[in-house]
Design a protein around this motif. Structure first.
Motif, PDB file in Angstrom:
ATOM      1  N   THR A  34     -54.300  80.969-102.312  1.00 15.25           N
ATOM      2  CA  THR A  34     -53.254  81.446-101.410  1.00 15.25           C
ATOM      3  C   THR A  34     -53.549  81.042 -99.967  1.00 15.25           C
ATOM      4  O   THR A  34     -52.621  80.830 -99.179  1.00 15.25           O
ATOM      5  N   ALA A  35     -54.831  80.922 -99.624  1.00 10.13           N
ATOM      6  CA  ALA A  35     -55.181  80.440 -98.287  1.00 10.13           C
ATOM      7  C   ALA A  35     -54.753  78.985 -98.126  1.00 10.13           C
ATOM      8  O   ALA A  35     -54.206  78.594 -97.083  1.00 10.13           O
ATOM      9  N   LEU A  36     -54.981  78.184 -99.148  1.00  6.72           N
ATOM     10  CA  LEU A  36     -54.545  76.786 -99.083  1.00  6.72           C
ATOM     11  C   LEU A  36     -53.029  76.688 -99.014  1.00  6.72           C
ATOM     12  O   LEU A  36     -52.478  75.827 -98.324  1.00  6.72           O
ATOM     13  N   ALA A  37     -52.343  77.569 -99.734  1.00  7.57           N
ATOM     14  CA  ALA A  37     -50.881  77.570 -99.691  1.00  7.57           C
ATOM     15  C   ALA A  37     -50.375  77.869 -98.279  1.00  7.57           C
ATOM     16  O   ALA A  37     -49.268  77.452 -97.908  1.00  7.57           O
ATOM     17  N   ALA A  38     -51.176  78.597 -97.498  1.00  6.66           N
ATOM     18  CA  ALA A  38     -50.778  78.939 -96.129  1.00  6.66           C
ATOM     19  C   ALA A  38     -50.994  77.793 -95.149  1.00  6.66           C
ATOM     20  O   ALA A  38     -50.552  77.888 -93.996  1.00  6.66           O
ATOM     21  N   VAL A  39     -51.666  76.712 -95.584  1.00  3.36           N
ATOM     22  CA  VAL A  39     -51.892  75.575 -94.692  1.00  3.36           C
ATOM     23  C   VAL A  39     -50.559  75.009 -94.199  1.00  3.36           C
ATOM     24  O   VAL A  39     -50.399  74.668 -93.030  1.00  3.36           O
ATOM     25  N   GLY A  40     -49.581  74.891 -95.121  1.00  2.65           N
ATOM     26  CA  GLY A  40     -48.277  74.364 -94.730  1.00  2.65           C
ATOM     27  C   GLY A  40     -47.609  75.216 -93.678  1.00  2.65           C
ATOM     28  O   GLY A  40     -47.039  74.713 -92.702  1.00  2.65           O
ATOM     29  N   ARG A  41     -47.706  76.542 -93.849  1.00  2.00           N
ATOM     30  CA  ARG A  41     -47.082  77.456 -92.903  1.00  2.00           C
ATOM     31  C   ARG A  41     -47.815  77.470 -91.567  1.00  2.00           C
ATOM     32  O   ARG A  41     -47.202  77.635 -90.508  1.00  2.00           O
ATOM     33  N   THR A  42     -49.126  77.259 -91.612  1.00  2.00           N
ATOM     34  CA  THR A  42     -49.931  77.448 -90.414  1.00  2.00           C
ATOM     35  C   THR A  42     -50.104  76.164 -89.614  1.00  2.00           C
ATOM     36  O   THR A  42     -49.817  76.128 -88.414  1.00  2.00           O
ATOM     37  N   PHE A  46     -60.260  82.756 -97.617  1.00  2.00           N
ATOM     38  CA  PHE A  46     -61.202  82.566 -98.719  1.00  2.00           C
ATOM     39  C   PHE A  46     -62.646  82.585 -98.232  1.00  2.00           C
ATOM     40  O   PHE A  46     -63.570  82.833 -99.019  1.00  2.00           O
ATOM     41  N   LEU A  47     -62.858  82.344 -96.917  1.00  2.00           N
ATOM     42  CA  LEU A  47     -64.219  82.331 -96.398  1.00  2.00           C
ATOM     43  C   LEU A  47     -64.846  83.720 -96.411  1.00  2.00           C
ATOM     44  O   LEU A  47     -66.064  83.856 -96.573  1.00  2.00           O
ATOM     45  N   TRP A  48     -64.028  84.760 -96.189  1.00  2.00           N
ATOM     46  CA  TRP A  48     -64.600  86.115 -96.219  1.00  2.00           C
ATOM     47  C   TRP A  48     -64.174  86.905 -97.455  1.00  2.00           C
ATOM     48  O   TRP A  48     -64.537  88.069 -97.603  1.00  2.00           O
ATOM     49  N   ALA A  49     -63.436  86.282 -98.372  1.00  4.01           N
ATOM     50  CA  ALA A  49     -63.113  86.967 -99.631  1.00  4.01           C
ATOM     51  C   ALA A  49     -64.374  87.368-100.403  1.00  4.01           C
ATOM     52  O   ALA A  49     -64.427  88.466-100.968  1.00  4.01           O
ATOM     53  N   PRO A  50     -65.423  86.508-100.459  1.00  3.69           N
ATOM     54  CA  PRO A  50     -66.654  86.964-101.133  1.00  3.69           C
ATOM     55  C   PRO A  50     -67.272  88.197-100.491  1.00  3.69           C
ATOM     56  O   PRO A  50     -67.910  89.006-101.177  1.00  3.69           O
ATOM     57  N   LEU A  51     -67.095  88.362 -99.184  1.00  7.85           N
ATOM     58  CA  LEU A  51     -67.610  89.565 -98.524  1.00  7.85           C
ATOM     59  C   LEU A  51     -66.880  90.802 -99.028  1.00  7.85           C
ATOM     60  O   LEU A  51     -67.486  91.859 -99.250  1.00  7.85           O
ATOM     61  N   ALA A  76     -69.162  83.614-104.038  1.00 12.95           N
ATOM     62  CA  ALA A  76     -68.614  82.433-103.366  1.00 12.95           C
ATOM     63  C   ALA A  76     -68.873  81.161-104.155  1.00 12.95           C
ATOM     64  O   ALA A  76     -67.946  80.389-104.444  1.00 12.95           O
ATOM     65  N   TRP A  77     -70.137  80.934-104.559  1.00 13.19           N
ATOM     66  CA  TRP A  77     -70.476  79.674-105.222  1.00 13.19           C
ATOM     67  C   TRP A  77     -69.800  79.556-106.579  1.00 13.19           C
ATOM     68  O   TRP A  77     -69.288  78.480-106.947  1.00 13.19           O
ATOM     69  N   GLY A  78     -69.749  80.634-107.321  1.00 15.01           N
ATOM     70  CA  GLY A  78     -69.120  80.589-108.634  1.00 15.01           C
ATOM     71  C   GLY A  78     -67.654  80.223-108.566  1.00 15.01           C
ATOM     72  O   GLY A  78     -67.149  79.421-109.366  1.00 15.01           O
ATOM     73  N   ALA A  79     -66.938  80.760-107.579  1.00 16.54           N
ATOM     74  CA  ALA A  79     -65.500  80.493-107.455  1.00 16.54           C
ATOM     75  C   ALA A  79     -65.233  79.031-107.125  1.00 16.54           C
ATOM     76  O   ALA A  79     -64.367  78.394-107.728  1.00 16.54           O
ATOM     77  N   SER A  82     -54.415  89.433 -93.637  1.00 19.80           N
ATOM     78  CA  SER A  82     -54.957  88.585 -94.696  1.00 19.80           C
ATOM     79  C   SER A  82     -56.104  89.265 -95.427  1.00 19.80           C
ATOM     80  O   SER A  82     -56.293  89.061 -96.629  1.00 19.80           O
ATOM     81  N   THR A  83     -56.876  90.099 -94.735  1.00 17.43           N
ATOM     82  CA  THR A  83     -57.929  90.871 -95.399  1.00 17.43           C
ATOM     83  C   THR A  83     -57.311  91.867 -96.371  1.00 17.43           C
ATOM     84  O   THR A  83     -57.792  92.036 -97.500  1.00 17.43           O
ATOM     85  N   GLN A  84     -56.236  92.527 -95.946  1.00 16.28           N
ATOM     86  CA  GLN A  84     -55.543  93.426 -96.861  1.00 16.28           C
ATOM     87  C   GLN A  84     -55.037  92.673 -98.090  1.00 16.28           C
ATOM     88  O   GLN A  84     -55.116  93.176 -99.218  1.00 16.28           O
ATOM     89  N   ASP A  85     -54.520  91.456 -97.897  1.00 19.14           N
ATOM     90  CA  ASP A  85     -54.028  90.660 -99.023  1.00 19.14           C
ATOM     91  C   ASP A  85     -55.121  90.400-100.050  1.00 19.14           C
ATOM     92  O   ASP A  85     -54.891  90.457-101.263  1.00 19.14           O
ATOM     93  N   ILE A  86     -56.327  90.084 -99.574  1.00 20.06           N
ATOM     94  CA  ILE A  86     -57.448  89.826-100.475  1.00 20.06           C
ATOM     95  C   ILE A  86     -57.695  91.036-101.368  1.00 20.06           C
ATOM     96  O   ILE A  86     -57.854  90.921-102.589  1.00 20.06           O
ATOM     97  N   VAL A  87     -57.713  92.215-100.752  1.00 22.14           N
ATOM     98  CA  VAL A  87     -58.028  93.430-101.502  1.00 22.14           C
ATOM     99  C   VAL A  87     -56.898  93.779-102.468  1.00 22.14           C
ATOM    100  O   VAL A  87     -57.146  94.164-103.620  1.00 22.14           O
ATOM    101  N   VAL A  88     -55.649  93.648-102.020  1.00 23.88           N
ATOM    102  CA  VAL A  88     -54.522  93.999-102.877  1.00 23.88           C
ATOM    103  C   VAL A  88     -54.464  93.090-104.107  1.00 23.88           C
ATOM    104  O   VAL A  88     -54.204  93.558-105.218  1.00 23.88           O
ATOM    105  N   ASP A  89     -54.714  91.793-103.914  1.00 21.23           N
ATOM    106  CA  ASP A  89     -54.723  90.875-105.060  1.00 21.23           C
ATOM    107  C   ASP A  89     -55.781  91.286-106.078  1.00 21.23           C
ATOM    108  O   ASP A  89     -55.532  91.300-107.285  1.00 21.23           O
ATOM    109  N   ALA A  90     -56.973  91.596-105.590  1.00 20.37           N
ATOM    110  CA  ALA A  90     -58.036  92.015-106.500  1.00 20.37           C
ATOM    111  C   ALA A  90     -57.688  93.344-107.179  1.00 20.37           C
ATOM    112  O   ALA A  90     -57.908  93.518-108.381  1.00 20.37           O
ATOM    113  N   PHE A  91     -57.133  94.272-106.420  1.00 22.09           N
ATOM    114  CA  PHE A  91     -56.757  95.575-106.968  1.00 22.09           C
ATOM    115  C   PHE A  91     -55.709  95.406-108.064  1.00 22.09           C
ATOM    116  O   PHE A  91     -55.779  96.047-109.113  1.00 22.09           O
TER     117      PHE A  91
END
Length: 460
Positions: free
Chosen positions: A402-410, A86-91, A255-258, A149-158
């Protein structure tokens, strides 16, 4: 510019019974064959493929290379990019990739760029040697997770931006099913390939290397899909609408709006904690499932054949079952069903641990785990979509969740190897059931507070 109104409704009421004739079934099937839905389906496969290559498949490789269980458990930390994406999703939302964006568009440019990085990093991982340099292997796996994870960001938006409302439900179902198939290919498929190379006389290190090289070539499926796909009209319009803004302004707005919009909601922190914990029981047991099966005495071929055959069928059936549950029952009730089922499924592995090398017990355990996990995943995706209520920052909010959901796995699962080593396999999987209790307590608390009823009919 707002994102399209494309996400399927998530309601707190049971769906009415379907009284449509056979023609209605044909129309329901036909929607899965729409070009946009097929594009999302293949992108789902591309998203699911890399996850196991830096996770469970790599754990089996390391175990066969003689790496101890404690180190293997710590390998879960290489999933950090899935937690922090989520830190680079705004990028990804706001910036252009030189040459790629100009040639292919905003979303497709990022898709192709992330897939190129993914191929290169998987090849780098293939060239590593966990037996002599486990931490170098872990670093290569970290790079794979970052590109993935970068690919995931783009695919979700797409997915959100390209599908009309009439195709969004089919797109979500196809994406989840294809994602699971991609994971199965990079687990069972990779193990079959590696075992095949070994049977033809390749040394084990070389067999693993070429197995990962083959997995890298499968990323091309996503690349071809991105080339064939059409840039979402909403993405092009949003890019044009913000073209006068500077790059820093666009990033800050996304970023701020989200973050500010989500955190202003009632019980936001409790909802975020629930997102972290709901799939934790799956993650805690999944971290050690591969090493457990190998330690028990099964061969890679035995494990792969069951996962690829019985496991795949159970996953697909479980996905459709999860969709039925989500449509038939309220969101809270659906989460109860999914949460309890995926927790108690761990008992099947405790039974397997007591049964020893028993093919039927392994088949039952894998079937149960895949079936219940697929149910929980589909329901969980519906919940995450329901939380993304503001179309101005759908991609960034979804990446955050989805990044927070990965906390458990990571992070929370990183000590699973030490627990397994101390408790033994039968008791370890009983502990995996118990770790689901905090999420169920939060579920009860949020339900009592009216959290799920407040979501109402949600469209993103």
């Amino acid at each position: 510019m707002t994102a399209p109104d494309t996400t399927p409704e998530v309601t707190s009421e049971a769906a009415p019974p379907n009284d449509a004739p056979a023609a209605g079934w044909r129309e329901s099937i036909a929607v899965y064959l729409q070009p946009r839905v097929l594009v999302v389906l293949f992108l789902g496969f591309a998203s699911g493929l890399p996850l196991a290559l830096s996770g469970s498949t790599l754990q089996i490789w390391m175990r066969e290379s003689g790496v101890d269980l404690g180190t293997i458990g710590l390998l879960a930390l290489v999933g950090t990019p899935y937690t922090l994406k989520f830190l680079w999703a705004p990028l990804v939302d706001a910036l252009h990739v030189p040459l790629f964006t100009r040639a292919f568009g905003r979303r497709r440019g990022w898709l192709l760029f992330s897939q190129l990085l993914l191929i290169l990093t998987i090849l780098l991982l293939a060239m590593s040697d966990p037996a002599t340099a486990p931490f170098a292997t872990a670093f290569a796996a970290l790079l794979v997770a970052t590109a993935s994870s970068t690919q995931d960001i783009v695919v979700d938006a797409f997915r959100v931006e390209s599908l009309p409302e009439s195709e969004q439900a089919a797109g979500m179902a196809g994406y989840v099913a294809a994602y699971r198939i991609g994971m199965l290919v990079s687990t069972a498929g990779a193990l079959v390939v590696v075992s095949g190379y070994e049977s033809y006389g390749l040394a084990r290190p070389a067999a693993w290397m070429w197995g990962y090289v083959l997995m890298a070539t499968l990323v091309v499926i996503g690349t071809v899909t991105a080339l064939i796909a059409t840039e979402p009209a909403q993405s092009a319009a949003a890019d044009a609408a913000t073209s006068a803004d500077g790059a820093i302004t666009r990033v800050l707005n996304a970023a701020w709006g989200a973050f500010s919009e989500f955190l202003s909601r009632r019980d936001a922190l409790a909802a975020l904690a629930f997102v972290v914990l709901f799939k934790f029981t799956d993650a805690f047991s999944g971290t050690m499932t591969g090493p457990f099966v190998i330690d028990l005495g099964f061969s890679k071929v035995d494990y792969a054949a069951i996962v690829k055959g019985v496991g795949l069928a159970a996953t697909l059936i479980g996905g459709f079952a999860g969709g039925f549950v989500a449509r038939r029952y309220s969101l809270a009730t659906s989460l109860w069903i999914g949460g309890v089922l995926q927790a108690i499924a761990n008992f099947s592995f405790s039974w397997l641990a007591l049964s020893g090398v028993n093919q039927w017990a392994l088949a039952l355990a894998v079937t149960t785990e895949n079936f219940t996990s697929a149910i929980g995943t589909v329901i969980f995706v519906a919940y995450l979509s329901a939380l993304c209520q503001n179309p101005l920052h759908t991609a960034t909010q979804y990446a955050l969740l989805t990044a927070l959901a990965a906390v458990g796995r990571t992070y929370l699962s990183s000590g699973a190897g030490y627990v397994a080593k101390a408790a033994g396999w039968p008791l370890f999987f009983a502990v995996c059931v118990l770790v689901a209790v905090p999420s169920l307590v939060l579920l009860a608390w949020l339900q009592r507070r009216g959290h799920f009823a407040a979501l109402g009919p949600v469209k993103v």
